[in-house]
Write an enzyme that holds these catalytic residues in place. Structure first.
Site, PDB file in Angstrom:
ATOM      1  N   LYS A  10       1.573 -41.853  36.350  1.00 35.14           N
ATOM      2  CA  LYS A  10       0.295 -42.554  36.160  1.00 35.14           C
ATOM      3  C   LYS A  10       0.364 -43.349  34.843  1.00 35.14           C
ATOM      4  O   LYS A  10       1.432 -43.869  34.510  1.00 35.14           O
ATOM      5  CB  LYS A  10      -0.867 -41.558  36.210  1.00 35.14           C
ATOM      6  N   HIS A  92      -2.737 -45.531  46.136  1.00 33.80           N
ATOM      7  CA  HIS A  92      -3.162 -44.287  45.482  1.00 33.80           C
ATOM      8  C   HIS A  92      -4.687 -44.296  45.321  1.00 33.80           C
ATOM      9  O   HIS A  92      -5.279 -45.345  45.070  1.00 33.80           O
ATOM     10  CB  HIS A  92      -2.484 -44.159  44.111  1.00 33.80           C
ATOM     11  N   GLU A  94      -6.501 -43.465  42.975  1.00 34.51           N
ATOM     12  CA  GLU A  94      -6.975 -43.991  41.682  1.00 34.51           C
ATOM     13  C   GLU A  94      -7.013 -45.517  41.690  1.00 34.51           C
ATOM     14  O   GLU A  94      -7.860 -46.130  41.052  1.00 34.51           O
ATOM     15  CB  GLU A  94      -6.085 -43.434  40.549  1.00 34.51           C
ATOM     16  N   GLY A 169      -5.547 -33.580  40.060  1.00 38.13           N
ATOM     17  CA  GLY A 169      -5.875 -33.270  38.664  1.00 38.13           C
ATOM     18  C   GLY A 169      -6.927 -32.199  38.490  1.00 38.13           C
ATOM     19  O   GLY A 169      -7.421 -31.982  37.386  1.00 38.13           O
ATOM     20  N   SER A 208      -2.461 -31.467  42.543  1.00 38.46           N
ATOM     21  CA  SER A 208      -2.340 -30.191  41.818  1.00 38.46           C
ATOM     22  C   SER A 208      -1.139 -29.355  42.257  1.00 38.46           C
ATOM     23  O   SER A 208      -1.230 -28.126  42.316  1.00 38.46           O
ATOM     24  CB  SER A 208      -3.642 -29.385  41.920  1.00 38.46           C
TER      25      SER A 208
HETATM   26  P1  13P Z   1      -1.832 -34.100  39.988  1.00 35.55           P
HETATM   27  O1  13P Z   1      -0.508 -33.473  40.381  1.00 35.55           O
HETATM   28  O2  13P Z   1      -1.971 -34.279  38.508  1.00 35.55           O
HETATM   29  O3  13P Z   1      -2.981 -33.415  40.635  1.00 35.55           O
HETATM   30  O4  13P Z   1      -1.807 -35.601  40.570  1.00 35.55           O
HETATM   31  C1  13P Z   1      -1.507 -35.797  41.909  1.00 35.55           C
HETATM   32  C2  13P Z   1      -1.347 -37.253  42.158  1.00 35.55           C
HETATM   33  O5  13P Z   1      -2.304 -38.000  42.149  1.00 35.55           O
HETATM   34  C3  13P Z   1       0.021 -37.763  42.356  1.00 35.55           C
HETATM   35  O6  13P Z   1       0.011 -39.075  42.810  1.00 35.55           O
END
Ligand code: 13P
Length: 254
Positions: A10, A92, A94, A169, A208
């Protein structure tokens, strides 16, 4: 099929992290039964690719749908490729949330990535409200149907990552049954649309994934690997997850 463990850094990382993680990953990569890919921020693709010397692949986290042009701040798939990437994460949650990306835009980006020779890692996943309403599968299969282009399984192929938005997350993961059910539904949709080619697309789980739960997740049917966020920033954690894939790949059908 070998499982694939992908780290999504990220908007994190630095030259110092490249210098720390690359040797640790290289020291173990050849002994692992899983394939590894690291997706750092765009500025770190070239140094990470150099540090990993082609032994571990590198990917981007987004690309523009066009090859070039007046798009300040954007990066074309061919530029990622030239920097040393062979994969790119697309769609993604996000990016869908922060930049309003639609399934149609994700599809156009997948086409651009494939045209540049990059393998897209296509992310789908329901939010918490959809899960609560019992609409998770409808949401995920809808995203998949609208995002994937007709030639998705032709070389350079593509991967699908199931990432429930509420699990990212948060330290929360779906139950084993819910992960297996969603991966099974995604597999059925891929087979129905792409035939034998759809049976071979790796379906990764993300959200996660940590050393403590990796073996359990990676042993589930139709889990072909993991897309790892936070834990991919810590070499020891990322490699611990990759070792779990080594164990899980015998049982998994990924
Ligand atoms: P986390 O492993 O921090 O939950 O993030 C997952 C993710 O969005 C991977 O693209």
């Amino acid at each position: 099929m070998r499982q694939i463990i992908i780290g999504n850094w990220k908007m994190n990382g630095s030259n110092a992290l490249v210098a720390e993680i690359a040797p640790a990953v290289l020291a173990e990569a050849a002994q692992l039964a899983a394939d590894l890919v690291l997706c750092p921020p765009a500025t770190l693709i070239a140094p990470l690719a150099v540090a990993l010397a082609g032994q571990v692949k590198v990917g981007g986290q987004d690309c523009h749908a066009q090859e070039a042009g007046a798009h300040t701040g954007d990066i074309a798939a061919g530029m990622l490729r030239e920097a040393g990437a062979s994969y790119v994460i697309l769609g993604h949650s996000e990016r869908r949330a922060d930049h309003g990306e639609t399934d149609a835009e994700v599809r156009a980006k997948i086409e651009a990535a494939r045209a540049a020779g990059l393998t897209p890692i296509v992310c789908v996943g329901e939010d918490e409200a959809a899960r609560a309403e019992g609409a998770a599968e409808t949401v995920v299969l809808g995203q998949l149907a609208r995002s994937l282009p007709e030639d998705f399984v032709a070389p350079p192929g593509g991967l699908v990552a199931y990432e429930p938005v509420w699990a990212i997350g948060s330290g929360r993961t779906p139950t084993a049954g819910d992960i297996a059910a969603m991966h099974g539904a995604i597999r059925a949709a891929l087979r129905a649309r792409f035939g034998a080619g759809g049976a071979r697309v790796a379906i990764l789980y993300g959200g996660s994934v940590k050393p403590a739960n990796a073996a359990r997740v990676l042993a589930l049917p139709e889990v072909g690997g993991a897309l790892v966020g936070g834990a991919s920033l810590i070499a020891g954690d990322f490699l611990a997850i990759a070792r779990a894939a080594t164990l899980g790949s015998a049982a998994g059908t990924g």
